[in-house]
Design a protein around this motif. Structure first.
Motif, short mmCIF file in Angstrom:
data_model
loop_
_atom_site.label_atom_id
_atom_site.label_comp_id
_atom_site.label_asym_id
_atom_site.label_seq_id
_atom_site.Cartn_x
_atom_site.Cartn_y
_atom_site.Cartn_z
N ASP A 222 0.83 -1.21 0.00
CA ASP A 222 0.00 0.00 0.00
C ASP A 222 0.87 1.25 0.00
N PHE A 223 1.93 1.24 0.77
CA PHE A 223 2.85 2.38 0.79
C PHE A 223 3.40 2.65 -0.61
N GLU A 224 3.82 1.61 -1.29
CA GLU A 224 4.38 1.75 -2.63
C GLU A 224 3.34 2.24 -3.63
N ARG A 225 2.08 1.86 -3.42
CA ARG A 225 0.99 2.32 -4.29
C ARG A 225 0.71 3.81 -4.10
N ASP A 226 0.82 4.28 -2.86
CA ASP A 226 0.37 5.63 -2.53
C ASP A 226 1.48 6.66 -2.44
N ARG A 227 2.73 6.24 -2.25
CA ARG A 227 3.82 7.17 -2.03
C ARG A 227 4.94 6.92 -3.02
N PRO A 228 5.77 7.93 -3.29
CA PRO A 228 6.87 7.75 -4.25
C PRO A 228 7.92 6.77 -3.71
N VAL A 229 8.10 5.69 -4.40
CA VAL A 229 9.14 4.70 -4.10
C VAL A 229 9.92 4.46 -5.38
#
Length: 278
Positions: A222-229
Motif C-alpha cells: 500500500d505504501f508503494e501504491r500511494d507514495r513515491p518509491v
C-alpha cells in the motif's frame, strides 16, 4: 558429481556502485540498507564486494547503516523455530553470554550486515537484541544513545535516521524486512510485553512495546501504491529506495487503521526464527 556452474549475472563492486547511483542513491546521504546477497547474482568478492560497492556509491561523506540484530540473546521460552526443551530454560538463562557490540554476531539479517559490523571503523549501537551498525561520518550520531529498553522506538537509531532525512534501501529484500515500520508501532497504542536477556548482573526482564512484522508486506504494498518509491535493479535484485520519514508517517496511519486492537503475540526479536536468504 560435478558442481554446476554459477548462475549470473556477474556483479562486481563497480556494478553495485554504478547501478545504485543510477537508481538514485546520492553521494553523501545516509542509507539504511536491508539486503540479500544471493539475490544480486554472482557477486565477485561476495559480501565484501557488495559492501565496497555500497560505500563507493555513498562516497566519503555518506553513511551506511545496517541492522545487526542478535535475537538469540532472548528468553528461550519464546523460541519457536526451533523451540528448546523447557528443562533447559533456566540453564540457558544462567549461562548465555552477554551482548558485546564488538563480539556478538548478528543473526537473521544476512551476510552483508555481518560484514559491515566487522568493517574497520564501524560502530554498533548498544541494544542487545536490535542493534544497528554504521560506517561513515554520521555513524556515532546514529548509533550512540540506543536505550537498552527501547528496541526500535524513539531512543533507537531509527528515530535518529528519521531526523537525519535518511533513506531506506531494500536491496533484494521485501517490506517484511523494513525495520523502519517498527518505529511507527511505538507511536500508536500498543501493548507491552516482558522480555528477558542476559546482563553482566544476571538475567534481566525488561518491559517493552510489543512489535511484529506481521502484515508488513501488505503495508509495504500500500505504501508503494500511494507514495513515491524508487524501484530498479542492482544485479538481479529487485531494489527499492524511499525516505525513512515518509515510511514511518505512512505506517502510523496504516497500522492505526489495519492493526487489530488485540495485541499480537510478541516473539523474541528474530530469536530462533528461520534465517532470511543471504
Amino acid at each position: 558429481m560435478s558442481t554446476p556452474p554459477p548462475t549470473g549475472p556477474l556483479v562486481t563492486r563497480d556494478t553495485v556502485r554504478a547501478q545504485l547511483l543510477a537508481l538514485g542513491v546520492r553521494p553523501g546521504e545516509t542509507l539504511l540498507t536491508h539486503s540479500s546477497l544471493s539475490s544480486l547474482g554472482w557477486v565477485c568478492g561476495g559480501a565484501i564486494g557488495a559492501v565496497l560497492g555500497l560505500l563507493d556509491a555513498l562516497g566519503p561523506d555518506g553513511t551506511l547503516v545496517v541492522p545487526t540484530q542478535s535475537g538469540d540473546l532472548s528468553d528461550p521460552a519464546l523460541w519457536r523455530n526451533p523451540p528448546v526443551p523447557e528443562e533447559w530454560w533456566s540453564v540457558i538463562r544462567a549461562t548465555m553470554p552477554c551482548y558485546d557490540p564488538l563480539v556478538t554476531p548478528s543473526g537473521g539479517v544476512g551476510v552483508i550486515p555481518e560484514t559491515v559490523r566487522t568493517w574497520p571503523g564501524a560502530l554498533r549501537s548498544a541494544h542487545p537484541q536490535t542493534s544497528f551498525a554504521a560506517i561513515g561520518p554520521r555513524a556515532a550520531e546514529i548509533t550512540e544513545g540506543h536505550a537498552t529498553d527501547c528496541r526500535l522506538g524513539e531512543r533507537s537509531p531509527l528515530a535518529r535516521l528519521e531526523q537525519l532525512d535518511a533513506r531506506v534501501l531494500l536491496l533484494g529484500t521485501g517490506y517484511d524486512t523494513c525495520t523502519t515500520f517498527h518505529l511507527a508501532e511505538y507511536r500508536i497504542p500498543s501493548s507491552l510485553v516482558q522480555l528477558g536477556r542476559p546482563t553482566p548482573g544476571g538475567w534481566e526482564e525488561v518491559t517493552e512495546v510489543s512489535i511484529t512484522s506481521e502484515r508488513f508486506d501488505e503495508l509495504g504494498s500500500d505504501f508503494e501504491r500511494d507514495r513515491p518509491v524508487v524501484r530498479g535493479r542492482v544485479g538481479a535484485a529487485d531494489t527499492r529506495l524511499f525516505p525513512v520519514a515518509d515510511a514511518v508517517a505512512y505506517a502510523e496511519r496504516w497500522l492505526a487503521l489495519h492493526r487489530p486492537p488485540e495485541p499480537y503475540p510478541d516473539a523474541a526479536p528474530r530469536g530462533r526464527e528461520p534465517r532470511p536468504p543471504t
